[in-house]
Design a protein around this motif. Sequence first.
Motif, PDB file in Angstrom:
ATOM      1  N   GLU A  94       7.362  -1.303 -16.377  1.00 31.66           N
ATOM      2  CA  GLU A  94       8.407  -0.821 -15.410  1.00 31.66           C
ATOM      3  C   GLU A  94       9.516  -1.941 -15.368  1.00 31.66           C
ATOM      4  O   GLU A  94      10.945  -1.479 -15.596  1.00 31.66           O
ATOM      5  CB  GLU A  94       7.975  -0.645 -14.106  1.00 31.66           C
ATOM      6  CG  GLU A  94       7.113   0.645 -14.144  1.00 31.66           C
ATOM      7  CD  GLU A  94       6.639   1.097 -12.631  1.00 31.66           C
ATOM      8  OE1 GLU A  94       7.214   0.437 -11.413  1.00 31.66           O
ATOM      9  OE2 GLU A  94       5.618   1.477 -12.366  1.00 31.66           O
ATOM     10  N   ALA A  95       9.232  -3.114 -15.221  1.00 35.30           N
ATOM     11  CA  ALA A  95      10.012  -4.059 -15.377  1.00 35.30           C
ATOM     12  C   ALA A  95      11.132  -4.171 -16.669  1.00 35.30           C
ATOM     13  O   ALA A  95      12.401  -4.208 -16.365  1.00 35.30           O
ATOM     14  CB  ALA A  95       9.811  -5.639 -15.044  1.00 35.30           C
ATOM     15  N   GLN A  97      11.524  -1.570 -18.558  1.00 37.86           N
ATOM     16  CA  GLN A  97      12.306  -0.341 -18.443  1.00 37.86           C
ATOM     17  C   GLN A  97      13.555  -0.298 -17.809  1.00 37.86           C
ATOM     18  O   GLN A  97      14.460   0.370 -18.008  1.00 37.86           O
ATOM     19  CB  GLN A  97      11.466   1.008 -18.127  1.00 37.86           C
ATOM     20  CG  GLN A  97      10.315   1.305 -19.038  1.00 37.86           C
ATOM     21  CD  GLN A  97      10.877   1.816 -20.437  1.00 37.86           C
ATOM     22  OE1 GLN A  97      11.963   2.736 -20.257  1.00 37.86           O
ATOM     23  NE2 GLN A  97      10.303   1.597 -21.381  1.00 37.86           N
ATOM     24  N   ARG A  98      13.424  -0.955 -16.432  1.00 41.94           N
ATOM     25  CA  ARG A  98      14.740  -0.938 -15.576  1.00 41.94           C
ATOM     26  C   ARG A  98      15.722  -1.932 -16.093  1.00 41.94           C
ATOM     27  O   ARG A  98      16.942  -1.942 -15.778  1.00 41.94           O
ATOM     28  CB  ARG A  98      14.272  -1.153 -14.314  1.00 41.94           C
ATOM     29  CG  ARG A  98      13.718  -0.040 -13.273  1.00 41.94           C
ATOM     30  CD  ARG A  98      13.421  -0.494 -11.938  1.00 41.94           C
ATOM     31  NE  ARG A  98      11.942  -0.732 -11.813  1.00 41.94           N
ATOM     32  CZ  ARG A  98      11.530  -1.432 -10.992  1.00 41.94           C
ATOM     33  NH1 ARG A  98      12.346  -1.972  -9.917  1.00 41.94           N
ATOM     34  NH2 ARG A  98      10.193  -1.691 -10.898  1.00 41.94           N
ATOM     35  N   GLY A  99      15.178  -2.827 -16.745  1.00 42.23           N
ATOM     36  CA  GLY A  99      16.179  -4.024 -17.214  1.00 42.23           C
ATOM     37  C   GLY A  99      16.528  -4.879 -15.899  1.00 42.23           C
ATOM     38  O   GLY A  99      16.059  -4.791 -14.836  1.00 42.23           O
ATOM     39  N   ARG A 100      17.543  -5.644 -16.177  1.00 43.28           N
ATOM     40  CA  ARG A 100      17.896  -6.503 -15.205  1.00 43.28           C
ATOM     41  C   ARG A 100      19.082  -5.771 -14.337  1.00 43.28           C
ATOM     42  O   ARG A 100      20.036  -5.527 -14.534  1.00 43.28           O
ATOM     43  CB  ARG A 100      18.489  -7.821 -15.524  1.00 43.28           C
ATOM     44  CG  ARG A 100      17.310  -8.778 -16.116  1.00 43.28           C
ATOM     45  CD  ARG A 100      17.947 -10.014 -16.367  1.00 43.28           C
ATOM     46  NE  ARG A 100      17.326 -10.929 -15.346  1.00 43.28           N
ATOM     47  CZ  ARG A 100      17.031 -12.006 -15.273  1.00 43.28           C
ATOM     48  NH1 ARG A 100      17.318 -12.749 -16.240  1.00 43.28           N
ATOM     49  NH2 ARG A 100      16.632 -12.753 -14.166  1.00 43.28           N
ATOM     50  N   THR A 101      18.734  -5.645 -13.004  1.00 44.64           N
ATOM     51  CA  THR A 101      19.748  -4.722 -12.177  1.00 44.64           C
ATOM     52  C   THR A 101      20.487  -6.033 -11.238  1.00 44.64           C
ATOM     53  O   THR A 101      21.206  -5.526 -10.492  1.00 44.64           O
ATOM     54  CB  THR A 101      19.158  -3.888 -11.215  1.00 44.64           C
ATOM     55  OG1 THR A 101      17.897  -4.466 -10.515  1.00 44.64           O
ATOM     56  CG2 THR A 101      18.539  -2.718 -12.120  1.00 44.64           C
ATOM     57  N   ASP A 102      20.072  -7.069 -11.242  1.00 41.85           N
ATOM     58  CA  ASP A 102      20.767  -8.170 -10.241  1.00 41.85           C
ATOM     59  C   ASP A 102      21.675  -8.779 -10.886  1.00 41.85           C
ATOM     60  O   ASP A 102      22.665  -8.928 -11.571  1.00 41.85           O
ATOM     61  CB  ASP A 102      19.950  -9.211  -9.684  1.00 41.85           C
ATOM     62  CG  ASP A 102      18.524  -9.812 -10.600  1.00 41.85           C
ATOM     63  OD1 ASP A 102      17.585  -9.397 -10.494  1.00 41.85           O
ATOM     64  OD2 ASP A 102      19.196 -10.540 -11.574  1.00 41.85           O
TER      65      ASP A 102
END
Length: 102
Positions: A94-95, A97-102
């Motif tokens: 999941e981490a 797949q989402r990539g870095r969002t910050d």
Amino acid sequence: MTERTSLLQEVGQAFRDNGMTAAITALVGGSLAIAATVTRKAFTNEAMLERLDRELHLERERTDKQRADDRKADADRLERIETDIRAMRDVMFEAFQRGRTD
């Protein structure tokens, strides 16, 4: 201390003291005593073997039960480890797949 004599010595002494009848009686009585001793010893050995057989059977059952308990504990521990690995894999997937969002 009493002095022990052999069966033949007792037979000989009885023959000298009381004659042929007493000697035969002593011989028969001694033979019966020997037979009783041998029989008692045989039954004692048989009883001891049966007791040892029962103890061996109980020990085997205890060992088998302990092994079964150990196998179950190992299987439970392995399942918990596998569950933790799957959970960690899912979290990492999941981490990524989402990539870095910050």
